[in-house]
Design a protein around this motif. Structure first.
Motif, PDB file in Angstrom:
ATOM      1  N   GLN A 302       0.816  -1.222   0.000  1.00 57.45           N
ATOM      2  CA  GLN A 302       0.000   0.000   0.000  1.00 57.45           C
ATOM      3  C   GLN A 302       0.852   1.276   0.000  1.00 57.45           C
ATOM      4  O   GLN A 302       0.336   2.352  -0.278  1.00 57.45           O
ATOM      5  CB  GLN A 302      -0.943   0.001   1.201  1.00 57.45           C
ATOM      6  N   LEU A 305       2.940   3.106  -4.107  1.00 61.85           N
ATOM      7  CA  LEU A 305       2.575   4.193  -5.022  1.00 61.85           C
ATOM      8  C   LEU A 305       3.163   5.532  -4.548  1.00 61.85           C
ATOM      9  O   LEU A 305       3.781   6.263  -5.327  1.00 61.85           O
ATOM     10  CB  LEU A 305       1.050   4.289  -5.154  1.00 61.85           C
ATOM     11  N   ALA A 306       2.986   5.823  -3.255  1.00 59.82           N
ATOM     12  CA  ALA A 306       3.518   7.081  -2.718  1.00 59.82           C
ATOM     13  C   ALA A 306       5.045   7.089  -2.825  1.00 59.82           C
ATOM     14  O   ALA A 306       5.651   8.103  -3.183  1.00 59.82           O
ATOM     15  CB  ALA A 306       3.077   7.261  -1.269  1.00 59.82           C
ATOM     16  N   TYR A 309       6.009   7.650  -6.516  1.00 58.45           N
ATOM     17  CA  TYR A 309       5.752   8.998  -7.037  1.00 58.45           C
ATOM     18  C   TYR A 309       6.502  10.086  -6.277  1.00 58.45           C
ATOM     19  O   TYR A 309       6.290  11.267  -6.503  1.00 58.45           O
ATOM     20  CB  TYR A 309       4.246   9.260  -7.175  1.00 58.45           C
ATOM     21  N   PRO A 417      -4.424  13.677 -12.202  1.00 59.04           N
ATOM     22  CA  PRO A 417      -3.153  12.938 -12.231  1.00 59.04           C
ATOM     23  C   PRO A 417      -3.095  11.795 -11.225  1.00 59.04           C
ATOM     24  O   PRO A 417      -2.563  10.733 -11.535  1.00 59.04           O
ATOM     25  CB  PRO A 417      -2.101  14.000 -11.915  1.00 59.04           C
ATOM     26  N   LEU A 418      -3.674  11.981 -10.040  1.00 55.35           N
ATOM     27  CA  LEU A 418      -3.579  10.937  -9.019  1.00 55.35           C
ATOM     28  C   LEU A 418      -4.334   9.674  -9.459  1.00 55.35           C
ATOM     29  O   LEU A 418      -3.852   8.552  -9.265  1.00 55.35           O
ATOM     30  CB  LEU A 418      -4.105  11.459  -7.674  1.00 55.35           C
ATOM     31  N   TYR A 421      -2.152   7.918 -11.847  1.00 49.46           N
ATOM     32  CA  TYR A 421      -1.047   7.234 -11.172  1.00 49.46           C
ATOM     33  C   TYR A 421      -1.515   5.901 -10.571  1.00 49.46           C
ATOM     34  O   TYR A 421      -0.778   4.926 -10.535  1.00 49.46           O
ATOM     35  CB  TYR A 421      -0.444   8.097 -10.050  1.00 49.46           C
ATOM     36  N   LEU A 422      -2.771   5.877 -10.084  1.00 49.92           N
ATOM     37  CA  LEU A 422      -3.284   4.673  -9.417  1.00 49.92           C
ATOM     38  C   LEU A 422      -3.403   3.482 -10.374  1.00 49.92           C
ATOM     39  O   LEU A 422      -3.470   2.337  -9.933  1.00 49.92           O
ATOM     40  CB  LEU A 422      -4.635   4.964  -8.759  1.00 49.92           C
ATOM     41  N   ILE A 425      -0.668   0.727  -9.889  1.00 53.66           N
ATOM     42  CA  ILE A 425      -0.508   0.272  -8.505  1.00 53.66           C
ATOM     43  C   ILE A 425       0.095  -1.141  -8.388  1.00 53.66           C
ATOM     44  O   ILE A 425       0.841  -1.425  -7.467  1.00 53.66           O
ATOM     45  CB  ILE A 425      -1.866   0.399  -7.781  1.00 53.66           C
TER      46      ILE A 425
ATOM     47  N   GLN B  30      -3.407  20.368  -7.683  1.00 53.01           N
ATOM     48  CA  GLN B  30      -3.045  18.975  -8.023  1.00 53.01           C
ATOM     49  C   GLN B  30      -1.933  18.451  -7.129  1.00 53.01           C
ATOM     50  O   GLN B  30      -1.987  17.328  -6.639  1.00 53.01           O
ATOM     51  CB  GLN B  30      -2.623  18.886  -9.490  1.00 53.01           C
ATOM     52  N   ASP B  33      -3.157  17.539  -3.632  1.00 54.35           N
ATOM     53  CA  ASP B  33      -3.777  16.208  -3.577  1.00 54.35           C
ATOM     54  C   ASP B  33      -2.715  15.117  -3.583  1.00 54.35           C
ATOM     55  O   ASP B  33      -2.791  14.145  -2.838  1.00 54.35           O
ATOM     56  CB  ASP B  33      -4.690  15.978  -4.798  1.00 54.35           C
ATOM     57  N   ILE B  34      -1.725  15.282  -4.456  1.00 52.08           N
ATOM     58  CA  ILE B  34      -0.686  14.252  -4.598  1.00 52.08           C
ATOM     59  C   ILE B  34       0.131  14.161  -3.303  1.00 52.08           C
ATOM     60  O   ILE B  34       0.364  13.082  -2.774  1.00 52.08           O
ATOM     61  CB  ILE B  34       0.212  14.552  -5.822  1.00 52.08           C
ATOM     62  N   TYR B  37      -1.568  12.466  -0.510  1.00 54.24           N
ATOM     63  CA  TYR B  37      -1.483  11.016  -0.665  1.00 54.24           C
ATOM     64  C   TYR B  37      -0.114  10.511  -0.176  1.00 54.24           C
ATOM     65  O   TYR B  37      -0.021   9.466   0.468  1.00 54.24           O
ATOM     66  CB  TYR B  37      -1.721  10.641  -2.126  1.00 54.24           C
ATOM     67  N   MET B  38       0.939  11.272  -0.461  1.00 50.32           N
ATOM     68  CA  MET B  38       2.292  10.881  -0.040  1.00 50.32           C
ATOM     69  C   MET B  38       2.388  10.788   1.489  1.00 50.32           C
ATOM     70  O   MET B  38       3.228  10.067   2.024  1.00 50.32           O
ATOM     71  CB  MET B  38       3.347  11.898  -0.511  1.00 50.32           C
ATOM     72  N   ASP B  39       1.547  11.546   2.175  1.00 47.68           N
ATOM     73  CA  ASP B  39       1.598  11.541   3.636  1.00 47.68           C
ATOM     74  C   ASP B  39       1.226  10.189   4.231  1.00 47.68           C
ATOM     75  O   ASP B  39       1.434   9.967   5.424  1.00 47.68           O
ATOM     76  CB  ASP B  39       0.706  12.656   4.206  1.00 47.68           C
ATOM     77  N   THR B  40       0.685   9.257   3.413  1.00 46.13           N
ATOM     78  CA  THR B  40       0.420   7.903   3.924  1.00 46.13           C
ATOM     79  C   THR B  40       1.719   7.276   4.461  1.00 46.13           C
ATOM     80  O   THR B  40       1.676   6.423   5.324  1.00 46.13           O
ATOM     81  CB  THR B  40      -0.130   6.956   2.830  1.00 46.13           C
ATOM     82  N   LEU B  41       2.865   7.735   3.937  1.00 49.79           N
ATOM     83  CA  LEU B  41       4.147   7.180   4.403  1.00 49.79           C
ATOM     84  C   LEU B  41       4.419   7.533   5.866  1.00 49.79           C
ATOM     85  O   LEU B  41       5.207   6.865   6.534  1.00 49.79           O
ATOM     86  CB  LEU B  41       5.308   7.683   3.534  1.00 49.79           C
TER      87      LEU B  41
END
Lengths: 485, 95
Positions: A302, A305-306, A309, A417-418, A421-422, A425, B30, B33-34, B37-41
């Motif tokens: 999980q 992806l982060a 990117y 864009p997100l 990107y998904l 995965i 944008q 948002d991206i 999402y990166m903050d999930t780390l």
């Protein structure tokens, strides 16, 4: 028989028996390009004159009995590998008129094998994208449904193979850019282990992730192309000194004794039902061929992806610093000082997705944010690698879908864009870990769109991927179907 | 972490990209948002984890230090937007 629909090994047999000539084969391919490419838009630069001359030379070699597996076979190359004397654009306005003064090692190896280079295929600008819509020149259309994307970034190569506009092709894969378009177009695609194929002359996107690989009509062709493109290269210090096996020896029946892992994390929320069904059925087929399947866990999936990117744009932002309007490519001539010239050149030369990634990457590497973003992503990358290592202690290969859905509509994800990107995965963990991954056709959606099965293996174990894919292919007929154009 | 318009404009300047106001606005949304999402780390405890920059273990790829032929200057300059006397021409740097 339409010669353009042949596979590499079928064409080779006919050339060898002198039932056809390379010139006839190349003519058939260019006739096909003439018939369908205004709909598919797979090629940025067909190279007919040169290809016909190369085909003539190949015929001469064949007459003399000097024939190798690729002699006289028309192949397409993704337009991000430098080809001396043939325009190489990377799908970008900034390299619109760039004619490389040298060839990439892979292009050189194909030329040395006397393959015929049919031309250069479309891609997302600098290979950044999952749909080929980010090409600065045109989008490529999926041959199975022209209103849909072919996948990306090697969308032109995958579409050219699916539409029989070449006999085989070369793509590149940084986060899934070979496997994902092959899945969407019903072709076979292999991303080799990082370091297996020289990247010399491949225009760099993310240097720790990029790898070149074959895109073909069947698994036998995949093995044949691998035999020619792999190997250490003194010009690429990240290429690995390791002997290259004969990959065609992996084309043998039987999967007895093989242990196959099914990662439980490779089931995304909102995954398409047809994809789930096709992949589940494919696993059953592989089990039926003698393999033992078991569920495994890759707990950090999980976070892939982060992680990807952050790492890929960070590497891209430094790799793309070289496009400054000085040494090659487009230059904006309206500026009167150097900084303005740089800014105008880059702003007018790069498309929006490339600019977006340069900004993300520059941000992730900038003072005050490096640790929080790039540094952290590099650490999580270690965890993702360890997941795979642990799993491969008890499994030979892993099976999963290539993508959560079949090909989406052109334009559908362009403004988000997100969401785009998904779609990578399931493919990008392999790039982070440097392991090989193969996509083989495993079914069709109810709407008739191809679905791919992903086979992942440990470092330098491409033979096992080829063996599994070959056995699956022999037991099914998905690879024999062609789109109606 | 949310990114601000000022940060986007600053990073664009570092990357030598000229963005107009509309582009700054678009990218700020944008990238927000991206990056969110990166903050999930952040939910991972990685204090003890070593960083990876290269997935395959290669330690120093050495070769002999030998003189070899290189690309002729004329050829290396063949794609230059502007060149003269074996050099690249650029706009004036020092006024």
């Amino acid at each position: 028989m339409d010669l353009y629909s042949l596979t590499i090994h079928e064409a080779h047999e006919l050339l060898k028996k002198r039932e056809i000539s390379s010139v006839e084969l190349a003519s058939a391919v260019f006739d096909r390009i003439g018939q369908v490419d205004d709909k598919v838009c797979a090629y940025l630069t067909p190279a007919k004159d040169r290809a016909m001359a190369d085909a003539g030379a190949a015929d001469e070699l064949i007459r003399r009995g000097e024939m190798r597996p690729l002699t006289g076979i028309p192949l397409a190359i993704k337009d991000i590998l430098c080809t001396e004397g043939i325009r190489t654009t990377c799908g970008s306005k900034i390299l619109e008129d760039f004619i490389p003064p040298y060839s990439s090692t892979v292009a050189k190896k194909l030329a040395d094998a006397h393959a015929v280079i049919a031309g250069k295929t479309n891609l997302d600008e600098f290979a950044m994208g999952s749909s080929t819509e980010h090409s600065a020149f045109m989008p490529t259309h999926n041959p199975w449904d022209l209103t849909r994307i072919p996948g990306g970034s090697s969308g032109g190569s995958a579409a050219a193979v699916a539409a029989d506009e070449c006999i085989g092709a070369i793509g590149t894969d940084t986060g899934g850019s070979i496997r994902q378009p092959c899945s969407h177009c019903g072709a076979v695609g292999l991303k080799p282990t990082y370091g297996r194929v020289s990247r010399f002359g491949l225009v760099a996107f993310a240097s720790s992730l990029d790898q070149i690989g074959p895109i073909t009509k069947d698994v036998t062709d995949c093995a044949l192309l691998m035999n020619e493109i792999c190997g250490h290269d003194p010009m690429d210090s990240t290429s690995v000194s390791r002997s290259v096996p004969d990959y065609t020896e992996a084309l043998r029946p039987g999967l007895q004794g093989l242990v196959v892992g099914i990662p439980k994390e490779y089931r995304a929320e909102g995954m398409d039902e047809d994809v789930t069904e096709a992949v589940t059925a494919a696993i059953k087929v592989i089990e039926g061929l003698g393999a033992r399947c078991k569920e495994v866990s890759l707990p950090h999936t999980q976070y892939a992806l982060a992680t990807y990117y952050l790492i890929a744009p960070a590497e891209a932002s430094s790799n793309l610093a070289r496009y400054d309007g000085v040494k090659y490519g487009f230059r904006d001539n309206t500026a009167d000082d150097l900084t303005q010239m740089y800014q105008n050149t880059r702003s007018n030369g790069f498309g929006p997705e490339v600019q977006r990634r340069i900004i993300i990457g520059t941000y992730a590497l900038s003072a005050g944010y490096y640790e929080a973003y790039y540094g952290k992503a590099s650490q999580v990358r270690t965890l993702i690698i360890e997941d795979f290592k642990r799993t491969f202690e008890t499994c030979d290969v892993l099976l999963s879908p290539v993508t959560p859905t079949p090909a989406f509509k052109l334009g559908e994800k362009l403004d988000d864009p997100l969401a785009m990107y998904l779609s990578d995965i399931f493919t990008l963990p392999a790039n982070l870990a440097g392991i090989p991954g193969l996509s083989v056709p495993c079914g069709f959606s109810k709407q008739g769109l191809p679905i791919g099965l992903q086979i992942l293996g440990k470092h330098f174990d491409e033979e096992k991927l080829i063996r599994v894919a070959y056995n699956f292919e022999q037991a099914t007929d998905y690879h024999t179907r062609r789109p109606r154009l | 972490m949310k990114i601000t318009k000022e940060q986007v404009a600053h990073v664009a300047k570092l990357a030598r990209l000229r963005l107009d106001d509309a582009a700054v606005e678009l990218y700020t949304g944008q990238l927000g948002d991206i990056l969110e999402y990166m903050d999930t780390l952040n939910s991972l405890d990685i204090k003890e984890v070593a960083a990876t920059s290269h997935a395959i273990s290669i330690i120093n790829a050495f070769r002999e230090d030998e003189v070899k032929s290189s690309m002729p200057v004329k050829r290396a300059l063949s794609n230059a937007p502007q060149s003269e006397d074996g050099s690249f021409i650029v706009p004036k740097v020092i006024g």
